[in-house]
Design a protein around this motif. Structure first.
Motif, PDB file in Angstrom:
ATOM      1  N   MET A  34      53.286  50.027  45.255  1.00 22.48           N
ATOM      2  CA  MET A  34      52.857  49.392  44.011  1.00 22.48           C
ATOM      3  C   MET A  34      51.374  49.049  44.058  1.00 22.48           C
ATOM      4  N   ARG A  35      50.915  48.561  45.216  1.00 20.33           N
ATOM      5  CA  ARG A  35      49.488  48.251  45.355  1.00 20.33           C
ATOM      6  C   ARG A  35      48.647  49.521  45.280  1.00 20.33           C
ATOM      7  N   GLU A  36      49.129  50.587  45.924  1.00 22.96           N
ATOM      8  CA  GLU A  36      48.407  51.862  45.878  1.00 22.96           C
ATOM      9  C   GLU A  36      48.339  52.391  44.448  1.00 22.96           C
ATOM     10  N   ALA A  37      49.466  52.286  43.726  1.00 22.18           N
ATOM     11  CA  ALA A  37      49.505  52.778  42.344  1.00 22.18           C
ATOM     12  C   ALA A  37      48.559  51.977  41.455  1.00 22.18           C
ATOM     13  N   ALA A  38      48.542  50.648  41.645  1.00 31.26           N
ATOM     14  CA  ALA A  38      47.663  49.801  40.837  1.00 31.26           C
ATOM     15  C   ALA A  38      46.199  50.115  41.121  1.00 31.26           C
ATOM     16  N   ARG A  39      45.883  50.310  42.392  1.00 28.61           N
ATOM     17  CA  ARG A  39      44.496  50.636  42.758  1.00 28.61           C
ATOM     18  C   ARG A  39      44.103  52.008  42.223  1.00 28.61           C
ATOM     19  N   ALA A  40      45.021  52.974  42.344  1.00 26.61           N
ATOM     20  CA  ALA A  40      44.734  54.324  41.851  1.00 26.61           C
ATOM     21  C   ALA A  40      44.519  54.312  40.342  1.00 26.61           C
ATOM     22  N   GLN A  41      45.345  53.555  39.622  1.00 25.98           N
ATOM     23  CA  GLN A  41      45.192  53.502  38.174  1.00 25.98           C
ATOM     24  C   GLN A  41      43.879  52.824  37.782  1.00 25.98           C
ATOM     25  N   ALA A  42      43.493  51.797  38.522  1.00 20.98           N
ATOM     26  CA  ALA A  42      42.230  51.120  38.228  1.00 20.98           C
ATOM     27  C   ALA A  42      41.048  52.063  38.429  1.00 20.98           C
ATOM     28  N   ILE A  43      41.103  52.877  39.478  1.00 23.36           N
ATOM     29  CA  ILE A  43      40.017  53.832  39.726  1.00 23.36           C
ATOM     30  C   ILE A  43      40.002  54.905  38.641  1.00 23.36           C
ATOM     31  N   ALA A  44      41.198  55.365  38.237  1.00 26.13           N
ATOM     32  CA  ALA A  44      41.276  56.366  37.168  1.00 26.13           C
ATOM     33  C   ALA A  44      40.695  55.816  35.867  1.00 26.13           C
ATOM     34  N   ARG A  45      41.006  54.568  35.558  1.00 25.07           N
ATOM     35  CA  ARG A  45      40.445  53.948  34.351  1.00 25.07           C
ATOM     36  C   ARG A  45      38.936  53.787  34.486  1.00 25.07           C
ATOM     37  N   GLY A  46      38.476  53.577  35.707  1.00 25.45           N
ATOM     38  CA  GLY A  46      37.039  53.499  35.932  1.00 25.45           C
ATOM     39  C   GLY A  46      36.348  54.808  35.589  1.00 25.45           C
ATOM     40  N   GLY A  47      37.000  55.933  35.913  1.00 24.90           N
ATOM     41  CA  GLY A  47      36.449  57.231  35.533  1.00 24.90           C
ATOM     42  C   GLY A  47      36.364  57.376  34.026  1.00 24.90           C
ATOM     43  N   GLU A  48      37.372  56.903  33.338  1.00 27.96           N
ATOM     44  CA  GLU A  48      37.385  56.933  31.873  1.00 27.96           C
ATOM     45  C   GLU A  48      36.226  56.107  31.307  1.00 27.96           C
ATOM     46  N   VAL A  49      36.033  54.916  31.858  1.00 24.83           N
ATOM     47  CA  VAL A  49      34.948  54.043  31.391  1.00 24.83           C
ATOM     48  C   VAL A  49      33.589  54.697  31.635  1.00 24.83           C
ATOM     49  N   SER A  50      33.436  55.358  32.778  1.00 25.18           N
ATOM     50  CA  SER A  50      32.174  56.044  33.072  1.00 25.18           C
ATOM     51  C   SER A  50      31.864  57.095  32.014  1.00 25.18           C
ATOM     52  N   ALA A  51      32.901  57.810  31.572  1.00 25.00           N
ATOM     53  CA  ALA A  51      32.705  58.833  30.543  1.00 25.00           C
ATOM     54  C   ALA A  51      32.304  58.200  29.216  1.00 25.00           C
ATOM     55  N   VAL A  52      32.940  57.092  28.858  1.00 20.98           N
ATOM     56  CA  VAL A  52      32.597  56.400  27.609  1.00 20.98           C
ATOM     57  C   VAL A  52      31.131  55.976  27.624  1.00 20.98           C
TER      58      VAL A  52
END
Length: 279
Positions: A34-52
């Motif tokens: 669960m911690r790995e999934a939460a961290r992975a999702q946060a990093i993925a959302r960070g990529g999205e924010v970088s694109a925005v």
């Protein structure tokens, strides 16, 4: 007899202890995942924010042309190492294909463009009429997969997947992002399409002046800028993988500039077929 009872008690106690340890280990493993999934999702959302952020900046500094040689195109990553795993990001101009939702309303330019594309892939006039009717009945579409139910041959569906998209807003085809196949259809001249692609490959983009220099008129329904972009991120940490596919739109902010925001998001591996593939 006493010894047998003692041994039986020890065996039962050992079994209970083993079950408790196994349950604890299982709980720890679930917690770790669960911690790995939460961290992975946060990093993925960070990529999205970088694109925005990159697309918002691009609208401010280079509003007259959109192409992959701009800084937003450099966001792409393939297997970038992160702590405990890797990071992938694919970003693409969403306006490199014809937006089928353009025919939701009577529009002669959109109707002509779709007619050209349909004829190029060998669709009959009847199939084209059925396609327009299906789009208007079910639209606006978010994916072009439903068009595969029109009884088309697999080769036709495969070719259409590179020519069509389904976007939520009016959008012209960006000649800086369109394939040579689509350029040939829109210009009605495969040789002109080849000249556009050669020039685009050489300098990274084409301008209106470039088109004039190679004696190519800009077809109706096309342009050189975009306001819709795909970004797709995947993060792997340990045994966990998280994917996010986002559609980003740039719109007027009411103050003379443009804002960028996510207008569509798909979690996991499910995403519209027109979204860019991850490496």
């Amino acid at each position: 007899m006493i010894l047998v009872n003692v041994l039986l008690f020890v065996a039962i106690a050992s079994g209970i202890l083993l079950l408790m340890i196994s349950a604890e280990d299982s709980g720890l493993e679930r917690g770790l995942k669960m911690r790995e999934a939460a961290r992975a999702q946060a990093i993925a959302r960070g990529g999205e924010v970088s694109a925005v952020v990159a697309l918002r900046r691009d609208a401010a500094v280079a509003p007259d042309n959109d192409n992959r040689s701009e800084p937003w195109g450099a966001l792409a990553e393939r297997g970038a190492p992160i702590e405990g795993g890797s990071f992938d990001l694919a970003i693409a101009d969403a306006q490199g294909r014809f937006n089928v939702n353009a025919v939701m309303q009577p529009d002669p330019v959109a109707a002509e463009a779709l007619g050209r594309i349909a004829a190029a892939v060998g669709m009959t006039p009847e199939q084209t009429v059925r396609a327009v009717a299906a789009i208007r009945a079910a639209g606006p579409l978010t994916d072009i997969r439903p068009l595969g139910a029109l009884g088309l041959a697999p080769a036709q569906v495969a070719r259409l997947s590179g020519l069509l998209t389904a976007l939520p807003y009016d959008s012209k085809i960006n000649l800086n992002a369109a394939s040579e196949d689509l350029l040939g259809i829109m210009t009605g001249d495969p040789m002109a399409a080849r000249r556009i692609v050669a020039l685009r490959d050489r300098q990274g983009y084409v301008t209106a002046a470039d088109l004039a220099s190679i004696d190519v008129a800009m077809p109706q329904g096309t342009g050189l800028t975009s306001n819709l972009f795909w970004v797709r991120t995947r993060v792997r940490i340990g045994d966990t993988s998280q994917q996010i596919t986002s559609l980003i739109a740039r719109k007027d902010d009411g103050m003379g500039g443009k804002a960028a925001a996510v207008v569509g998001r798909w979690m996991g591996a499910s995403a519209p077929v027109q979204a860019p593939a991850l490496p």
